[in-house]
Enzyme design. Structure first.
Site, PDB file in Angstrom:
ATOM      1  N   LYS A   1      -1.351  -0.159  25.718  1.00  0.00           N
ATOM      2  CA  LYS A   1      -1.956   1.085  26.121  1.00  0.00           C
ATOM      3  C   LYS A   1      -3.057   0.874  27.153  1.00  0.00           C
ATOM      4  CE  LYS A   1      -1.881   2.141  21.275  1.00  0.00           C
ATOM      5  NZ  LYS A   1      -2.795   2.158  20.110  1.00  0.00           N
TER       6      LYS A   1
ATOM      7  N   GLU B   1      -1.292  -3.820  34.919  1.00  0.00           N
ATOM      8  CA  GLU B   1      -1.982  -4.301  33.728  1.00  0.00           C
ATOM      9  C   GLU B   1      -3.482  -4.088  33.855  1.00  0.00           C
ATOM     10  OE1 GLU B   1      -1.901  -4.983  30.864  1.00  0.00           O
ATOM     11  OE2 GLU B   1      -0.494  -6.507  30.208  1.00  0.00           O
ATOM     12  N   ASP B   2      -4.131  -3.915  32.714  1.00  0.00           N
ATOM     13  CA  ASP B   2      -5.588  -3.850  32.730  1.00  0.00           C
ATOM     14  C   ASP B   2      -6.191  -5.253  32.776  1.00  0.00           C
ATOM     15  OD1 ASP B   2      -4.445  -4.160  30.235  1.00  0.00           O
ATOM     16  OD2 ASP B   2      -6.146  -3.350  29.146  1.00  0.00           O
TER      17      ASP B   2
ATOM     18  N   ASP C   1      -4.739 -12.318  30.595  1.00  0.00           N
ATOM     19  CA  ASP C   1      -5.542 -13.213  29.759  1.00  0.00           C
ATOM     20  C   ASP C   1      -4.763 -14.527  29.578  1.00  0.00           C
ATOM     21  OD1 ASP C   1      -7.274 -14.195  27.865  1.00  0.00           O
ATOM     22  OD2 ASP C   1      -7.117 -12.545  26.484  1.00  0.00           O
TER      23      ASP C   1
ATOM     24  N   PHE D   1     -15.238 -11.087  26.064  1.00  0.00           N
ATOM     25  CA  PHE D   1     -14.425  -9.970  25.581  1.00  0.00           C
ATOM     26  C   PHE D   1     -14.914  -8.687  26.249  1.00  0.00           C
ATOM     27  CE2 PHE D   1     -12.811  -6.831  22.663  1.00  0.00           C
ATOM     28  CZ  PHE D   1     -11.595  -7.349  22.272  1.00  0.00           C
TER      29      PHE D   1
ATOM     30  N   ASP E   1      -9.886  -1.951  24.615  1.00  0.00           N
ATOM     31  CA  ASP E   1     -10.412  -1.600  23.297  1.00  0.00           C
ATOM     32  C   ASP E   1     -10.922  -2.805  22.524  1.00  0.00           C
ATOM     33  OD1 ASP E   1      -7.719  -2.682  22.849  1.00  0.00           O
ATOM     34  OD2 ASP E   1      -8.016  -2.042  20.782  1.00  0.00           O
TER      35      ASP E   1
ATOM     36  N   ARG F   1     -11.892   2.697  24.431  1.00  0.00           N
ATOM     37  CA  ARG F   1     -10.969   2.813  25.571  1.00  0.00           C
ATOM     38  C   ARG F   1     -11.432   3.875  26.568  1.00  0.00           C
ATOM     39  NH1 ARG F   1      -6.144  -0.070  24.544  1.00  0.00           N
ATOM     40  NH2 ARG F   1      -5.469  -0.109  22.384  1.00  0.00           N
TER      41      ARG F   1
HETATM   42  C1  PRP Z   1      -3.971  -6.634  26.260  1.00  0.00           C
HETATM   43  C2  PRP Z   1      -3.844  -6.229  27.711  1.00  0.00           C
HETATM   44  C3  PRP Z   1      -2.597  -6.937  28.153  1.00  0.00           C
HETATM   45  C4  PRP Z   1      -2.593  -8.182  27.315  1.00  0.00           C
HETATM   46  C5  PRP Z   1      -3.068  -9.339  28.114  1.00  0.00           C
HETATM   47  O1  PRP Z   1      -3.162  -5.802  25.495  1.00  0.00           O
HETATM   48  O2  PRP Z   1      -3.721  -4.827  27.843  1.00  0.00           O
HETATM   49  O3  PRP Z   1      -1.435  -6.184  27.909  1.00  0.00           O
HETATM   50  O4  PRP Z   1      -3.484  -7.967  26.207  1.00  0.00           O
HETATM   51  O5  PRP Z   1      -3.144 -10.480  27.295  1.00  0.00           O
HETATM   52  P1  PRP Z   1      -2.283 -11.786  27.525  1.00  0.00           P
HETATM   53  O6  PRP Z   1      -2.369 -12.159  28.986  1.00  0.00           O
HETATM   54  O7  PRP Z   1      -2.987 -12.772  26.641  1.00  0.00           O
HETATM   55  O8  PRP Z   1      -0.882 -11.519  27.092  1.00  0.00           O
HETATM   56  P2  PRP Z   1      -3.330  -5.614  23.936  1.00  0.00           P
HETATM   57  O9  PRP Z   1      -2.360  -6.482  23.212  1.00  0.00           O
HETATM   58  O10 PRP Z   1      -4.772  -5.765  23.579  1.00  0.00           O
HETATM   59  O11 PRP Z   1      -2.832  -4.114  23.738  1.00  0.00           O
HETATM   60  P3  PRP Z   1      -3.424  -2.767  24.344  1.00  0.00           P
HETATM   61  O12 PRP Z   1      -3.147  -2.770  25.823  1.00  0.00           O
HETATM   62  O13 PRP Z   1      -2.664  -1.713  23.639  1.00  0.00           O
HETATM   63  O14 PRP Z   1      -4.907  -2.740  24.053  1.00  0.00           O
END
Ligand code: PRP
Length: 183
Positions: free
Chosen positions: A46, A102-103, A106, A155, A162, A168
């Site tokens: 999300k 993507e936001d 990571d 973080f 979130d 969010r």
């Molecule tokens: C976060 C973010 C990316 C992902 C990146 O999503 O929005 O989709 O983690 O992390 P990575 O590079 O380690 O894969 P999250 O799982 O927190 O879900 P959300 O977007 O619903 O908050």
């Protein structure tokens, strides 16, 4: 206007004005590079929804929207490198020009998985944009085509991101102390 007054422990990292300026720059760059093409903007649920809303309005191209989502297997951590699809695209992207939105990038697990998955559908072009990039956390080699800000290993919440589903809707981006982190 939402603010962070109910969360005084948050430390502001990027203001809405800084974010907006960078989003405008990304939109202009993407518009130039995809010039004359129609683009399907695919946001990863999300967290990327707020970024999608602003980025789409900074892109001067004919755009469609779609959404995709993954979940981690087992625990809530992606360090195992295993994710599964929980929501697929609604539209076929074969032969289309696609930008994965993507936001935050990571470990690289999510975008690595999604890029491979979408490539099997044979889009004409597949590029990735992330507002934030934490290269120090990478478990898989992955470089986004467009990056808003490269950030330290802290973080972050706000602007779609979130901590246990909170924050969010904050317009700015904040660092979160370790005692209230949850991923
Ligand atoms: C976060 C973010 C990316 C992902 C990146 O999503 O929005 O989709 O983690 O992390 P990575 O590079 O380690 O894969 P999250 O799982 O927190 O879900 P959300 O977007 O619903 O908050």
């Amino acid at each position: 206007m939402t603010d962070a007054t109910n969360a005084p422990q948050l430390e502001r990292f990027l203001t809405r004005d800084q974010i907006q300026q960078r989003v405008e720059e990304l939109g202009a760059e993407i518009s130039r590079e995809f010039s004359g093409r129609t683009v399907v903007l695919v946001a990863v649920l999300k967290g990327a929804t707020i970024f999608l809303a602003d980025l789409a309005r900074a892109i001067s191209l004919d755009c469609a929207f779609d959404f995709i989502n993954v979940a981690s297997y087992g625990s809530n951590q992606k360090s195992s490198g295993a994710v599964r699809l929980v929501r697929n695209l609604e539209q076929k992207i074969e032969g289309k020009n696609v930008l994965l939105v993507e936001d935050i990038l990571d470990t690289g697990v999510t975008l690595g998985y999604l890029k491979n998955l979408l490539l099997t559908q044979q889009p004409a072009i597949l590029k990735t944009v992330t507002l934030l990039d934490k290269p120090s956390r990478r478990l898989q080699n992955f470089e986004a085509d467009y990056v808003g800000f490269t950030i330290p290993d802290r973080f972050v919440v706000g602007y779609g991101m979130d901590a246990n589903e909170r924050y969010r809707n904050l317009p700015d981006i904040y660092f979160v102390p370790s005692d209230i982190q949850e991923k």
